[in-house]
Design a protein around this motif. Structure first.
Motif, PDB file in Angstrom:
ATOM      1  N   LYS A 139       1.026  -1.188  -0.001  1.00  0.00           N
ATOM      2  CA  LYS A 139       0.082   0.093  -0.049  1.00  0.00           C
ATOM      3  C   LYS A 139       0.875   1.348   0.148  1.00  0.00           C
ATOM      4  CE  LYS A 139      -3.797   2.410   2.823  1.00  0.00           C
ATOM      5  NZ  LYS A 139      -4.415   2.162   4.189  1.00  0.00           N
ATOM      6  N   TYR A 140       1.889   1.427   0.880  1.00  0.00           N
ATOM      7  CA  TYR A 140       2.738   2.671   0.841  1.00  0.00           C
ATOM      8  C   TYR A 140       3.914   2.571   0.086  1.00  0.00           C
ATOM      9  CZ  TYR A 140      -0.371   3.716   4.734  1.00  0.00           C
ATOM     10  OH  TYR A 140      -1.226   3.957   5.515  1.00  0.00           O
ATOM     11  N   LEU A 141       4.255   1.513  -0.659  1.00  0.00           N
ATOM     12  CA  LEU A 141       5.415   1.633  -1.474  1.00  0.00           C
ATOM     13  C   LEU A 141       5.431   3.050  -2.370  1.00  0.00           C
ATOM     14  CD1 LEU A 141       7.826  -0.440  -1.573  1.00  0.00           C
ATOM     15  CD2 LEU A 141       6.627  -1.570  -3.431  1.00  0.00           C
ATOM     16  N   ASN A 142       6.590   3.637  -2.572  1.00  0.00           N
ATOM     17  CA  ASN A 142       6.609   4.589  -3.421  1.00  0.00           C
ATOM     18  C   ASN A 142       6.317   4.373  -4.866  1.00  0.00           C
ATOM     19  OD1 ASN A 142       7.291   7.023  -4.981  1.00  0.00           O
ATOM     20  ND2 ASN A 142       9.055   7.488  -3.757  1.00  0.00           N
ATOM     21  N   SER A 143       5.035   4.551  -5.317  1.00  0.00           N
ATOM     22  CA  SER A 143       4.763   4.172  -6.592  1.00  0.00           C
ATOM     23  C   SER A 143       5.459   4.979  -7.716  1.00  0.00           C
ATOM     24  CB  SER A 143       3.243   4.395  -7.029  1.00  0.00           C
ATOM     25  OG  SER A 143       2.761   5.845  -6.862  1.00  0.00           O
ATOM     26  N   GLU A 144       6.111   6.179  -7.710  1.00  0.00           N
ATOM     27  CA  GLU A 144       6.894   6.779  -8.451  1.00  0.00           C
ATOM     28  C   GLU A 144       8.215   6.109  -8.866  1.00  0.00           C
ATOM     29  OE1 GLU A 144       7.311  11.145  -7.334  1.00  0.00           O
ATOM     30  OE2 GLU A 144       5.197  11.209  -7.226  1.00  0.00           O
ATOM     31  N   LYS A 145       8.762   5.329  -7.873  1.00  0.00           N
ATOM     32  CA  LYS A 145      10.008   4.672  -8.157  1.00  0.00           C
ATOM     33  C   LYS A 145       9.780   3.069  -8.301  1.00  0.00           C
ATOM     34  CE  LYS A 145      12.918   7.635  -5.392  1.00  0.00           C
ATOM     35  NZ  LYS A 145      13.988   7.889  -4.531  1.00  0.00           N
ATOM     36  N   TYR A 146       8.655   2.298  -7.620  1.00  0.00           N
ATOM     37  CA  TYR A 146       8.551   0.985  -7.788  1.00  0.00           C
ATOM     38  C   TYR A 146       7.301   0.526  -7.961  1.00  0.00           C
ATOM     39  CZ  TYR A 146      12.318   2.398  -4.173  1.00  0.00           C
ATOM     40  OH  TYR A 146      13.199   2.857  -3.547  1.00  0.00           O
ATOM     41  N   ILE A 147       7.216  -0.697  -8.468  1.00  0.00           N
ATOM     42  CA  ILE A 147       5.785  -1.476  -8.740  1.00  0.00           C
ATOM     43  C   ILE A 147       6.115  -2.645  -7.805  1.00  0.00           C
ATOM     44  CG2 ILE A 147       4.605  -2.712 -10.455  1.00  0.00           C
ATOM     45  CD1 ILE A 147       6.114  -1.400 -12.649  1.00  0.00           C
ATOM     46  N   GLY A 148       5.117  -2.701  -7.011  1.00  0.00           N
ATOM     47  CA  GLY A 148       5.186  -3.994  -5.891  1.00  0.00           C
ATOM     48  C   GLY A 148       4.268  -4.923  -6.321  1.00  0.00           C
ATOM     49  N   TYR A 149       4.807  -6.044  -6.045  1.00  0.00           N
ATOM     50  CA  TYR A 149       3.829  -7.205  -6.538  1.00  0.00           C
ATOM     51  C   TYR A 149       3.795  -8.242  -4.913  1.00  0.00           C
ATOM     52  CZ  TYR A 149       5.419  -6.012 -11.247  1.00  0.00           C
ATOM     53  OH  TYR A 149       5.559  -5.232 -12.223  1.00  0.00           O
ATOM     54  N   ARG A 150       2.647  -8.500  -4.940  1.00  0.00           N
ATOM     55  CA  ARG A 150       2.392  -9.296  -3.625  1.00  0.00           C
ATOM     56  C   ARG A 150       2.749 -10.991  -4.126  1.00  0.00           C
ATOM     57  NH1 ARG A 150      -3.218  -6.723  -2.354  1.00  0.00           N
ATOM     58  NH2 ARG A 150      -3.292  -6.764  -4.656  1.00  0.00           N
ATOM     59  N   ILE A 151       3.598 -11.648  -3.098  1.00  0.00           N
ATOM     60  CA  ILE A 151       3.985 -12.827  -3.394  1.00  0.00           C
ATOM     61  C   ILE A 151       3.726 -13.641  -2.109  1.00  0.00           C
ATOM     62  CG2 ILE A 151       5.863 -14.589  -4.005  1.00  0.00           C
ATOM     63  CD1 ILE A 151       5.452 -12.548  -6.228  1.00  0.00           C
ATOM     64  N   HIS A 152       2.784 -14.527  -2.228  1.00  0.00           N
ATOM     65  CA  HIS A 152       2.471 -15.319  -1.056  1.00  0.00           C
ATOM     66  C   HIS A 152       3.238 -16.512  -1.190  1.00  0.00           C
ATOM     67  CE1 HIS A 152      -1.774 -13.493  -0.399  1.00  0.00           C
ATOM     68  NE2 HIS A 152      -0.993 -12.516  -0.757  1.00  0.00           N
ATOM     69  N   ILE A 153       4.205 -16.639  -0.018  1.00  0.00           N
ATOM     70  CA  ILE A 153       4.936 -17.900   0.300  1.00  0.00           C
ATOM     71  C   ILE A 153       4.282 -18.857   1.580  1.00  0.00           C
ATOM     72  CG2 ILE A 153       7.030 -18.891   1.029  1.00  0.00           C
ATOM     73  CD1 ILE A 153       8.463 -16.342  -0.593  1.00  0.00           C
ATOM     74  N   LEU A 154       3.765 -19.796   1.085  1.00  0.00           N
ATOM     75  CA  LEU A 154       2.982 -20.716   2.100  1.00  0.00           C
ATOM     76  C   LEU A 154       3.258 -22.153   1.653  1.00  0.00           C
ATOM     77  CD1 LEU A 154      -0.773 -19.218   1.156  1.00  0.00           C
ATOM     78  CD2 LEU A 154       0.823 -18.347   3.107  1.00  0.00           C
ATOM     79  N   LYS A 155       3.214 -22.756   2.668  1.00  0.00           N
ATOM     80  CA  LYS A 155       3.542 -24.284   2.702  1.00  0.00           C
ATOM     81  C   LYS A 155       3.135 -25.025   1.584  1.00  0.00           C
ATOM     82  CE  LYS A 155       3.836 -25.156   7.659  1.00  0.00           C
ATOM     83  NZ  LYS A 155       3.303 -25.876   8.735  1.00  0.00           N
ATOM     84  N   ASP A 156       1.946 -24.826   1.095  1.00  0.00           N
ATOM     85  CA  ASP A 156       1.391 -25.454  -0.178  1.00  0.00           C
ATOM     86  C   ASP A 156       1.536 -24.829  -1.382  1.00  0.00           C
ATOM     87  OD1 ASP A 156      -0.182 -23.372   0.604  1.00  0.00           O
ATOM     88  OD2 ASP A 156      -1.970 -24.695  -0.037  1.00  0.00           O
ATOM     89  N   LYS A 157       2.055 -23.615  -1.482  1.00  0.00           N
ATOM     90  CA  LYS A 157       2.320 -22.845  -2.775  1.00  0.00           C
ATOM     91  C   LYS A 157       3.003 -21.400  -2.529  1.00  0.00           C
ATOM     92  CE  LYS A 157      -2.081 -20.578  -2.152  1.00  0.00           C
ATOM     93  NZ  LYS A 157      -3.636 -20.327  -2.412  1.00  0.00           N
ATOM     94  N   TRP A 158       3.803 -21.123  -3.570  1.00  0.00           N
ATOM     95  CA  TRP A 158       4.242 -19.990  -3.777  1.00  0.00           C
ATOM     96  C   TRP A 158       3.973 -19.176  -5.078  1.00  0.00           C
ATOM     97  CZ3 TRP A 158      10.487 -19.533  -3.136  1.00  0.00           C
ATOM     98  CH2 TRP A 158      10.813 -20.212  -2.172  1.00  0.00           C
ATOM     99  N   VAL A 159       3.019 -17.925  -4.947  1.00  0.00           N
ATOM    100  CA  VAL A 159       2.582 -17.507  -5.913  1.00  0.00           C
ATOM    101  C   VAL A 159       2.314 -16.205  -5.998  1.00  0.00           C
ATOM    102  CG1 VAL A 159       0.542 -19.398  -6.384  1.00  0.00           C
ATOM    103  CG2 VAL A 159       0.072 -17.704  -4.583  1.00  0.00           C
TER     104      VAL A 159
END
Length: 327
Positions: free
Chosen positions: A28-48
């Motif tokens: 939410k708070y990542l500086n959108s002028e410098k970065y594109i944030g990607y949500r990566i869920h690392i869970l026991k049964d999957k990395w997505v």
């Protein structure tokens, strides 16, 4: 060109829901002028990768890339928001080191060491950093109640050695309650640390790398409605976190010096949040967290705010530090 930042969240421990909240705040708070944030869920049964439409795209664990319909997504940096294993114990730090992707938390050795309370306190003790009297148990060891009480006294704390967010912790007043507390701790870890009770003011001290320099943040005093700073107190409003702490100048200078010394001795990078209890004016260390909570209500962001550092600035600094270490 904007940097592509993989914000990893979740994890394999009881803390995974808290981590998801932290990761979403970073997004939410990542500086959108410098970065594109990607949500990566690392869970026991999957990395997505979870996109803006909540659709899931598998992560290729060989090189940490994501295949999309039109492109292959590769990341410039990883922002680590995983509390507990595998994000706070060195496993993912080693993985990203092997595949040469910068990440925002400390290195794999420091992560493994600080995640193990027993080892951390043992390493720091020769440098004059004090801690409570302790007794160690590994699963399968013979439990000698008289021996435990003789060494640490009552009341005492029974803790899982490698766990956070107060999972697996009990305050024990009577010898015949020790076995139940030990069993509870073993549900979180196969190693236990039993510590003497320290009666004093509890504080939390954030130390970070900020704009290339080690910075001690304003200190937070922990005042809990419960018997100690347990999960309910931390996350369900049963405590007050007062920043800056209501402590003397001498206490403030002493605990700041000790927290910074521990950070520098361990050659830390990224964020750390260390917990102490004062016995008189002397701070006794309880633990160090290297991927502390990052929600708007979490202690480290509160401390940064008092220091005049916004969440966007806090997160940007961590990313830039990681990128500068791996140009």
């Amino acid at each position: 060109m904007k940097k592509k930042i993989a914000i990893i969240m979740g994890g394999y421990s009881s803390e995974y829901m808290i981590s998801l909240k932290s990761g979403n705040v970073v997004h939410k708070y990542l500086n959108s002028e410098k970065y594109i944030g990607y949500r990566i869920h690392i869970l026991k049964d999957k990395w997505v990768y979870v996109d803006e439409n909540t659709q899931e795209h598998p992560v290729n664990r060989h090189d940490f890339s994501v295949s999309l319909k039109s492109d292959t997504l590769r990341f410039d940096c990883v922002f680590n928001a995983i509390h507990g294993t595998p994000g706070e114990d060195g496993l993912l730090q080693a993985y990203f080191s092997l595949i040469d992707i910068p990440q925002t938390s400390c290195d794999y050795y420091q992560s493994a060491l600080t995640f193990n309370k027993r080892d951390l306190l043992s390493v720091l003790k020769p440098y004059g950093i004090q801690s409570a009297t302790s007794y160690y148990l590994n699963e399968g060891d013979t439990i000698r109640l008289e021996e435990i009480v003789e060494k640490v006294g009552l009341p005492c704390f029974v803790k899982a050695n490698k766990a956070g967010s107060s999972f697996g912790i009990s305050k024990v007043y009577e010898k015949d309650k020790l076995l139940d507390a030990i069993e509870k701790a073993y549900k979180e870890d196969d190693e236990i640390i039993i510590e003497s009770f320290l009666d004093g003011i509890e504080v939390s001290v954030g130390v970070i790398k900020y704009k290339g320099k080690t910075k001690v943040l304003p200190i937070t005093e922990i005042v809990t409605e419960n018997d100690f700073f347990d999960y309910e107190a931390k996350y369900e409003g049963k405590s007050k976190e007062i920043t800056p702490a209501r402590i003397s100048k001498a206490q403030e200078e002493k605990v700041s010096e000790v927290a910074k010394r521990a950070y520098d001795l361990l050659k830390m990078t990224g964020y750390s949040r260390s917990e102490f209890i004062f016995v008189g004016d002397e701070p006794f260390m309880l633990e160090m967290n290297t991927t502390p909570g990052l929600t708007e209500q979490s202690i480290l962001p509160q401390q940064a705010g008092v220091a005049g550092i916004s969440l966007s600035q806090l997160f940007e600094s961590a990313i830039e530090e990681a990128l500068n270490q791996n140009p």
